[in-house]
Scaffold this motif. Structure first.
Motif, PDB file in Angstrom:
ATOM      1  N   GLU A  49     109.045 156.974  45.723  1.00  0.00           N
ATOM      2  CA  GLU A  49     109.189 155.827  46.142  1.00  0.00           C
ATOM      3  C   GLU A  49     108.628 154.899  45.184  1.00  0.00           C
ATOM      4  N   ALA A  50     107.775 155.425  44.098  1.00  0.00           N
ATOM      5  CA  ALA A  50     107.388 154.627  43.125  1.00  0.00           C
ATOM      6  C   ALA A  50     108.379 153.739  42.457  1.00  0.00           C
ATOM      7  N   GLU A  51     108.008 152.479  41.975  1.00  0.00           N
ATOM      8  CA  GLU A  51     108.906 151.592  41.036  1.00  0.00           C
ATOM      9  C   GLU A  51     109.431 152.310  40.032  1.00  0.00           C
ATOM     10  N   ARG A  52     110.641 152.174  39.617  1.00  0.00           N
ATOM     11  CA  ARG A  52     111.353 152.575  38.510  1.00  0.00           C
ATOM     12  C   ARG A  52     111.124 151.672  37.333  1.00  0.00           C
ATOM     13  N   VAL A  53     110.128 151.731  36.297  1.00  0.00           N
ATOM     14  CA  VAL A  53     110.107 151.172  35.300  1.00  0.00           C
ATOM     15  C   VAL A  53     110.994 151.188  33.972  1.00  0.00           C
ATOM     16  N   ILE A  54     111.653 152.273  33.913  1.00  0.00           N
ATOM     17  CA  ILE A  54     112.673 152.495  32.773  1.00  0.00           C
ATOM     18  C   ILE A  54     113.786 153.087  33.579  1.00  0.00           C
ATOM     19  N   THR A 115     113.991 144.490  32.174  1.00  0.00           N
ATOM     20  CA  THR A 115     114.908 143.946  31.184  1.00  0.00           C
ATOM     21  C   THR A 115     115.650 144.725  30.221  1.00  0.00           C
ATOM     22  N   GLY A 116     116.908 144.563  29.904  1.00  0.00           N
ATOM     23  CA  GLY A 116     117.683 145.144  29.281  1.00  0.00           C
ATOM     24  C   GLY A 116     117.386 145.340  27.862  1.00  0.00           C
ATOM     25  N   VAL A 117     117.171 146.644  27.350  1.00  0.00           N
ATOM     26  CA  VAL A 117     116.710 146.673  25.894  1.00  0.00           C
ATOM     27  C   VAL A 117     117.549 146.200  24.897  1.00  0.00           C
ATOM     28  N   TRP A 118     119.049 146.645  25.376  1.00  0.00           N
ATOM     29  CA  TRP A 118     120.096 146.093  24.076  1.00  0.00           C
ATOM     30  C   TRP A 118     120.677 144.707  24.534  1.00  0.00           C
ATOM     31  N   SER A 119     120.096 144.176  25.781  1.00  0.00           N
ATOM     32  CA  SER A 119     120.981 142.940  26.009  1.00  0.00           C
ATOM     33  C   SER A 119     120.006 141.697  25.899  1.00  0.00           C
ATOM     34  N   THR A 120     118.769 141.978  25.339  1.00  0.00           N
ATOM     35  CA  THR A 120     117.757 141.090  25.154  1.00  0.00           C
ATOM     36  C   THR A 120     117.437 140.652  23.962  1.00  0.00           C
ATOM     37  N   GLU A 121     117.318 139.385  23.527  1.00  0.00           N
ATOM     38  CA  GLU A 121     116.747 139.138  22.196  1.00  0.00           C
ATOM     39  C   GLU A 121     115.917 137.963  22.154  1.00  0.00           C
ATOM     40  N   ALA A 127     108.617 139.586  24.117  1.00  0.00           N
ATOM     41  CA  ALA A 127     107.840 139.827  25.397  1.00  0.00           C
ATOM     42  C   ALA A 127     108.021 141.579  25.652  1.00  0.00           C
ATOM     43  N   LEU A 128     109.267 141.880  25.712  1.00  0.00           N
ATOM     44  CA  LEU A 128     109.326 143.340  26.073  1.00  0.00           C
ATOM     45  C   LEU A 128     108.324 144.361  25.232  1.00  0.00           C
ATOM     46  N   LEU A 129     108.432 143.933  23.853  1.00  0.00           N
ATOM     47  CA  LEU A 129     108.156 145.041  22.851  1.00  0.00           C
ATOM     48  C   LEU A 129     106.395 144.732  23.076  1.00  0.00           C
ATOM     49  N   LYS A 130     106.099 143.737  23.612  1.00  0.00           N
ATOM     50  CA  LYS A 130     104.424 143.755  23.769  1.00  0.00           C
ATOM     51  C   LYS A 130     104.002 144.439  25.017  1.00  0.00           C
ATOM     52  N   ALA A 205      96.764 149.190  21.917  1.00  0.00           N
ATOM     53  CA  ALA A 205      95.833 148.020  21.570  1.00  0.00           C
ATOM     54  C   ALA A 205      96.337 146.690  22.588  1.00  0.00           C
ATOM     55  N   LEU A 206      97.381 146.695  23.130  1.00  0.00           N
ATOM     56  CA  LEU A 206      97.798 145.607  23.630  1.00  0.00           C
ATOM     57  C   LEU A 206      97.810 146.102  25.337  1.00  0.00           C
ATOM     58  N   ASP A 207      97.101 147.160  25.620  1.00  0.00           N
ATOM     59  CA  ASP A 207      97.295 147.510  27.014  1.00  0.00           C
ATOM     60  C   ASP A 207      98.439 147.486  27.578  1.00  0.00           C
ATOM     61  N   PRO A 208      99.531 148.165  26.909  1.00  0.00           N
ATOM     62  CA  PRO A 208     101.037 148.007  27.624  1.00  0.00           C
ATOM     63  C   PRO A 208     100.894 149.070  28.735  1.00  0.00           C
ATOM     64  N   PRO A 209     101.856 148.655  29.660  1.00  0.00           N
ATOM     65  CA  PRO A 209     102.165 149.546  30.841  1.00  0.00           C
ATOM     66  C   PRO A 209     102.930 150.851  30.684  1.00  0.00           C
ATOM     67  N   ILE A 210     103.604 150.585  29.391  1.00  0.00           N
ATOM     68  CA  ILE A 210     104.146 151.898  29.103  1.00  0.00           C
ATOM     69  C   ILE A 210     104.006 152.404  27.588  1.00  0.00           C
ATOM     70  N   LEU A 211     103.860 153.685  27.655  1.00  0.00           N
ATOM     71  CA  LEU A 211     103.359 154.160  25.998  1.00  0.00           C
ATOM     72  C   LEU A 211     104.468 155.222  25.819  1.00  0.00           C
ATOM     73  N   PHE A 212     105.231 155.454  24.857  1.00  0.00           N
ATOM     74  CA  PHE A 212     106.002 156.369  24.232  1.00  0.00           C
ATOM     75  C   PHE A 212     105.469 157.074  23.245  1.00  0.00           C
ATOM     76  N   LEU A 213     105.605 158.456  23.208  1.00  0.00           N
ATOM     77  CA  LEU A 213     105.027 159.264  22.503  1.00  0.00           C
ATOM     78  C   LEU A 213     105.807 160.405  21.998  1.00  0.00           C
ATOM     79  N   ASP A 214     105.901 160.114  20.508  1.00  0.00           N
ATOM     80  CA  ASP A 214     106.927 161.241  19.803  1.00  0.00           C
ATOM     81  C   ASP A 214     106.347 162.385  19.395  1.00  0.00           C
ATOM     82  N   GLU A 215     106.442 163.552  19.917  1.00  0.00           N
ATOM     83  CA  GLU A 215     105.938 164.845  19.618  1.00  0.00           C
ATOM     84  C   GLU A 215     104.414 164.662  19.239  1.00  0.00           C
ATOM     85  N   PRO A 216     103.438 164.393  20.203  1.00  0.00           N
ATOM     86  CA  PRO A 216     102.092 164.304  20.226  1.00  0.00           C
ATOM     87  C   PRO A 216     101.391 165.637  19.786  1.00  0.00           C
TER      88      PRO A 216
END
Lengths: 297, 378
Positions: A49-54, A115-121, A127-130, A205-216
């Motif tokens: 039931e948790a909110e979908r962030v992506i 926010t649409g990643v490819w529809s927002t400029e 703001a999304l990148l932050k 650094a900016l306390d983002p709500p989402i972190l992406f990790l590539d092959e940690p």
């Protein structure tokens, strides 16, 4: 409520727009999607039931005439550690780059926090990148700056913190990943594991709500790799951060993953979705079974 | 006893941004509320730190609903700003983040790097310079040995590699050499014609420009092109290979990097420079001829002047000089690349060292050639 769950709840509230439901101690994910429910996930993962962030819908990645994967759709829920797994060359890292807006999809859409990643400029995209942080496979730290300066860079660019405050905040982030004493070293002066941890500190650094990790865990010894897994779980529980992790390290997948999707090169797409432990124990798909049992295909 | 203080107003923007700060009357009590995230922390930092640095205070965060790690860093820093400060009233979820950041900040700070005394710094720089000179000498010796070994066994030379580097360092540099040579010839002719005209001696412009280009400027300018274009490329390419441990891999496979990587590049530099220099010189003479035409001198006059002035030794002297310049520039570029340190910065440093070293080397060599030619009567 445990301290860890409380921490997650605090960050949920801190992120305002994300609502407050995901921080609670929902039951372990019963396997969400294809898996079905068996073993509990590592740490009180958010429920369905948790909110979908992506939200990724019908994603297709192609380079020229070569198609990596087709019609991949999935959701990532707030507060979970979501793992993208699969064999070499199946398009895991490409999917990550597609989600963060580095590689355009041939088809499909991705939205992060609505926010649409490819529809927002412009300002909307900034703001999304932050609100996302990325740890790159090789750390991608700036070689001419110390670890402390690397972490301070996004703070200097995107906040109005005074210089002394930035230094203190950067010190805290490095402390969170256990690198306080290496703050003044250059990236070339630290080990691979430290580089990855510094990459996480910079992503935080900016306390983002989402972190992406590539092959940690790639290229790390088992002890360092386990330490990094523990750090990821720890941060997810304490800070309520959502993690999207690309990896093919079996031990890491089972240690940190609340939910996962599996890509397959031969199938050119997603072949499984669910709790990694459930997939390991119950999946009947030959490739999934071979992957989790380390068998030759 | 501290006189009672009037309550301070909430921090600017507090209502709109979801956080507040006020100092309560009577007691030293700083009351925070709302959501203390990164943006709020940036706004609150100077004011809270200023107030917390005074007399011992209680930092009341009972009203803080949410905290991120930057906000927690602010609170922990404010708590540490004065010995008697303490944080009170944290809700469990806020306390969890606060504890984690408190632990992170309690970790030992990195030890400051002690700078060396001036004398020690001079000593270290001297030792490093000496070691660098010895390394360069060793590299030169190794190069000569490899070159002699290849002369004895020419089959070991990788001709395909030499051809590739001849193409990259030579063929692709020809347009630049022609452009620079033409402009150089035009400028030299025009600038020298102005003072010579006062003496009615414009006819000697070809003599002046011809000698300058053939003996000095042709090889020098071609050397600058090679150092900037090719020396830096050699350093960057070999530097990246060193950083990626490709050079170490070659050594472990029993393949001499000097024979595989350095020799083809040095031979290419040696062979390509006389051609570049000649092209640049011919283009310069063409540019000069054009200016002479504009000044009213026919082509025959220019060629007669050149034929009367220039000797075959001028041309050969220039070409020999150019070949030596090419060898030096390529060797310096390769040496800088193979000696690169770690990280992307090392590659940049190697490229800079190659260009600077190459240009300095050709100027020094030019001086040596000038003295040698003079002694030999050339």
């Amino acid at each position: 409520m445990t301290a860890a769950e409380a921490g997650a709840a605090a960050m949920d509230a801190a992120r305002g727009g994300l609502g407050a439901s995901a921080g609670g101690s929902g039951p372990g994910d019963p396997g969400g999607g294809a898996g079905g429910g068996a073993a509990p996930s590592p740490a009180g993962a958010p429920g369905p039931e948790a909110e979908r962030v992506i939200e990724a819908r019908d994603l297709t990645a192609a380079f020229g005439a070569t198609t990596l994967f087709r019609h991949v759709s999935f959701d990532v829920r707030r507060g979970e550690v979501f793992v993208i797994l699969g064999g070499s060359g199946c398009g895991k890292s490409t999917l990550l780059k597609l989600m963060i807006g580095l590689v355009p999809p041939a088809e499909g859409t991705v939205s992060i926090l609505g926010t649409g990643v490819w529809s927002t400029e412009g300002a909307g995209r900034l703001a999304l990148l932050k609100r996302i942080g990325v740890m790159w496979q090789q750390g991608a730290l700036f070689g001419s700056q110390t670890l402390q300066e690397n972490v301070e860079l996004p703070l200097a660019e995107h906040t109005s913190l005074p210089p002394a405050a930035r230094a203190e905040v950067a010190r805290a982030k490095l402390g969170l990943v256990g690198l306080s004493e290496a703050a003044n070293r250059l990236p070339s002066e630290v080990s691979g594991g430290m580089l990855k941890r510094a990459g996480i500190a910079r992503a935080l650094a900016l306390d983002p709500p989402i972190l992406f990790l590539d092959e940690p865990s790639a290229g790390l010894d088992p002890i360092t790799s386990a330490g990094l897994d523990e750090l990821i779980r720890d941060l997810a529980r304490a800070l309520g951060t959502t993690f999207v992790v690309v990896t093919h390290e079996l031990a890491s997948i089972l240690a940190i993953g609340d939910r996962c999707i599996m890509l397959d090169k031969a199938a050119q797409g997603m072949i499984a979705e669910g709790d990694p432990r459930t997939l390991r124990d119950e999946s009947t798909h030959p490739t999934v079974r071979a992957f989790f049992r380390r068998e030759a295909a | 006893m501290t006189p009672p203080e009037a309550p301070s107003p909430p921090a600017a923007g507090a209502a709109g941004r979801g956080f507040s700060l006020r100092a309560e009357a009577g007691a030293r009590r700083l009351v925070l509320g709302g959501r203390i995230d990164t943006e709020a922390a940036a706004e609150l930092w100077p004011r809270l730190m200023e107030q917390a640095a005074g007399a011992p205070s209680v930092i009341d965060i009972a009203g803080v609903e949410a905290l991120d790690t930057t906000g927690a860093t602010l609170l922990v820093s404010a708590e540490g700003a004065s010995p008697g400060n303490r944080i009170e009233g944290a809700r469990p979820q806020v306390a969890a983040v606060l504890d984690r950041v408190r632990t992170a900040l309690a970790a030992p700070r990195p030890k400051p790097v002690a700078g060396l005394p001036t004398l020690a710094r001079i000593g270290r720089a001297t030792v490093e310079a000496g070691r660098g000179a010895l390394d360069a000498l060793a590299f030169l010796g190794e190069l000569v040995v490899t070159l002699l070994g290849t002369l004895l066994r020419p089959g070991r030379l990788r001709f395909r590699e030499v051809l590739r580097h001849l193409d990259e360092a030579g063929t692709r540099a020809f347009p630049l050499a022609v452009l620079l040579g033409t402009l150089l010839g035009v400028i030299l002719a025009f600038q020298s014609a102005i003072p010579l005209r006062r003496f009615g001696a414009e006819i000697f412009v070809p003599n002046l420009v011809g000698i300058s280009l053939l003996r000095e400027l042709g090889p020098l300018m071609a050397g600058v092109i090679l150092a900037g274009r090719t020396g830096s490329a050699y350093a960057a390419e070999l530097g990246t290979m060193s950083v990626n441990e490709e050079v170490a891999a070659l050594r472990i496979m029993g393949i001499d990097p000097m024979a595989l990587l350095v020799l083809p590049r040095v031979l290419a530099g040696l062979l390509v420079m006389p051609v570049l220099s000649l092209m640049l010189t011919l283009a310069g003479l063409a540019g000069m001829t054009a200016i002479m035409g504009l000044l009213g001198f026919p082509l025959t006059t220019v060629t007669n002047q050149l034929a009367a002035t220039l000797k075959m030794t001028d041309l050969l002297g220039g070409l020999v000089k150019a070949a030596v310049f090419g060898l030096a520039i390529a060797a310096i570029g390769c040496r800088a690349g193979l000696g690169a340190g770690r990280g992307p910065r090392a590659v940049g440093d190697a490229a800079t060292a190659a260009v600077v070293g190459g240009i300095v080397a050709i100027v020094v060599l030019d001086g040596i050639f000038a003295v040698a030619y003079e002694r030999l009567g050339l």
